[in-house]
Design a protein around this motif. Structure first.
Motif, PDB file in Angstrom:
ATOM      1  N   UNK A   7       0.832  -1.204   0.000  1.00 43.15           N
ATOM      2  CA  UNK A   7       0.000   0.000   0.000  1.00 43.15           C
ATOM      3  C   UNK A   7       0.869   1.257   0.000  1.00 43.15           C
ATOM      4  N   UNK A   8       1.948   1.214   0.758  1.00 41.57           N
ATOM      5  CA  UNK A   8       2.879   2.355   0.779  1.00 41.57           C
ATOM      6  C   UNK A   8       3.500   2.558  -0.602  1.00 41.57           C
ATOM      7  N   UNK A   9       3.883   1.450  -1.226  1.00 42.28           N
ATOM      8  CA  UNK A   9       4.475   1.528  -2.564  1.00 42.28           C
ATOM      9  C   UNK A   9       3.460   2.099  -3.563  1.00 42.28           C
ATOM     10  N   UNK A  10       2.228   1.622  -3.495  1.00 42.92           N
ATOM     11  CA  UNK A  10       1.189   2.111  -4.401  1.00 42.92           C
ATOM     12  C   UNK A  10       0.940   3.607  -4.198  1.00 42.92           C
ATOM     13  N   UNK A  11       0.951   4.038  -2.947  1.00 42.48           N
ATOM     14  CA  UNK A  11       0.763   5.463  -2.657  1.00 42.48           C
ATOM     15  C   UNK A  11       1.931   6.274  -3.208  1.00 42.48           C
ATOM     16  N   UNK A  12       3.137   5.733  -3.071  1.00 43.73           N
ATOM     17  CA  UNK A  12       4.316   6.432  -3.602  1.00 43.73           C
ATOM     18  C   UNK A  12       4.252   6.507  -5.130  1.00 43.73           C
ATOM     19  N   UNK A  13       3.830   5.430  -5.766  1.00 47.04           N
ATOM     20  CA  UNK A  13       3.692   5.426  -7.224  1.00 47.04           C
ATOM     21  C   UNK A  13       2.680   6.491  -7.641  1.00 47.04           C
ATOM     22  N   UNK A  14       1.570   6.573  -6.917  1.00 42.67           N
ATOM     23  CA  UNK A  14       0.541   7.570  -7.242  1.00 42.67           C
ATOM     24  C   UNK A  14       1.107   8.984  -7.103  1.00 42.67           C
ATOM     25  N   UNK A  15       1.886   9.232  -6.046  1.00 43.00           N
ATOM     26  CA  UNK A  15       2.498  10.570  -5.866  1.00 43.00           C
ATOM     27  C   UNK A  15       3.490  10.866  -6.987  1.00 43.00           C
ATOM     28  N   UNK A  16       4.294   9.873  -7.339  1.00 38.72           N
ATOM     29  CA  UNK A  16       5.272  10.064  -8.413  1.00 38.72           C
ATOM     30  C   UNK A  16       4.573  10.339  -9.743  1.00 38.72           C
ATOM     31  N   UNK A  17       3.474   9.628 -10.000  1.00 39.38           N
ATOM     32  CA  UNK A  17       2.739   9.842 -11.248  1.00 39.38           C
ATOM     33  C   UNK A  17       2.114  11.240 -11.285  1.00 39.38           C
ATOM     34  N   UNK A  18       1.668  11.728 -10.140  1.00 40.23           N
ATOM     35  CA  UNK A  18       1.155  13.100 -10.080  1.00 40.23           C
ATOM     36  C   UNK A  18       2.290  14.090 -10.360  1.00 40.23           C
ATOM     37  N   UNK A  19       3.459  13.801  -9.816  1.00 33.63           N
ATOM     38  CA  UNK A  19       4.628  14.637 -10.096  1.00 33.63           C
ATOM     39  C   UNK A  19       5.022  14.579 -11.559  1.00 33.63           C
ATOM     40  N   UNK A  20       4.843  13.419 -12.177  1.00 30.46           N
ATOM     41  CA  UNK A  20       5.151  13.256 -13.592  1.00 30.46           C
ATOM     42  C   UNK A  20       4.236  14.120 -14.447  1.00 30.46           C
ATOM     43  N   UNK A  21       2.963  14.158 -14.099  1.00 30.97           N
ATOM     44  CA  UNK A  21       2.009  14.994 -14.839  1.00 30.97           C
ATOM     45  C   UNK A  21       2.456  16.451 -14.768  1.00 30.97           C
ATOM     46  N   UNK A  22       2.824  16.905 -13.572  1.00 29.21           N
ATOM     47  CA  UNK A  22       3.285  18.291 -13.400  1.00 29.21           C
ATOM     48  C   UNK A  22       4.560  18.532 -14.189  1.00 29.21           C
ATOM     49  N   UNK A  23       5.489  17.605 -14.142  1.00 31.31           N
ATOM     50  CA  UNK A  23       6.749  17.758 -14.876  1.00 31.31           C
ATOM     51  C   UNK A  23       6.489  17.853 -16.376  1.00 31.31           C
ATOM     52  N   UNK A  24       5.579  17.033 -16.873  1.00 30.87           N
ATOM     53  CA  UNK A  24       5.271  17.070 -18.303  1.00 30.87           C
ATOM     54  C   UNK A  24       4.607  18.385 -18.697  1.00 30.87           C
ATOM     55  N   UNK A  25       3.748  18.913 -17.824  1.00 29.06           N
ATOM     56  CA  UNK A  25       3.138  20.219 -18.085  1.00 29.06           C
ATOM     57  C   UNK A  25       4.208  21.310 -18.115  1.00 29.06           C
ATOM     58  N   UNK A  26       5.140  21.247 -17.174  1.00 29.87           N
ATOM     59  CA  UNK A  26       6.233  22.230 -17.130  1.00 29.87           C
ATOM     60  C   UNK A  26       7.083  22.157 -18.397  1.00 29.87           C
TER      61      UNK A  26
END
Length: 89
Positions: free
Chosen positions: A5-24
């Motif tokens: 569950x911790x890993x899945x939560x971390x993946x979700x946070x990283x994917x949200x960061x990826x969306x922001x990075x791609x927008x930037x």
């Protein structure tokens, strides 16, 4: 929270960061293109472009850092997903 569950939560946070990075990155690419056009126009009009070129270099360097950051996020996501697959066996 258990490890998966911790890993899945971390993946979700990283994917949200990826969306922001791609927008930037998209915004940065637009800024670079716009600055390049400005420089071309200034040159055509006979203006000094030294400062505009310096800004373009800084924009390009920033864009390169954002692309590097995006790659680092992808690496983390891939590593976490691989750990998840390995632990599912």
């Amino acid at each position: 929270m258990d490890a998966p569950a911790e890993r899945d939560a971390r993946i979700a946070r990283e994917k949200a960061g990826l969306v922001k990075a791609e927008q930037d990155i998209v915004a940065g690419e637009r800024r670079v293109a716009e600055q390049d056009l400005r420089i071309r126009r200034l040159r055509a009009e006979g203006h000094d472009t030294a400062q505009a070129e310096q800004l373009l270099e800084m924009l390009g360097a920033t864009l390169a850092e954002w692309q590097h950051h995006r790659r680092a996020i992808l690496d983390v996501i891939h590593r976490l997903e691989a750990e998840g697959r390995a632990s599912d066996r």
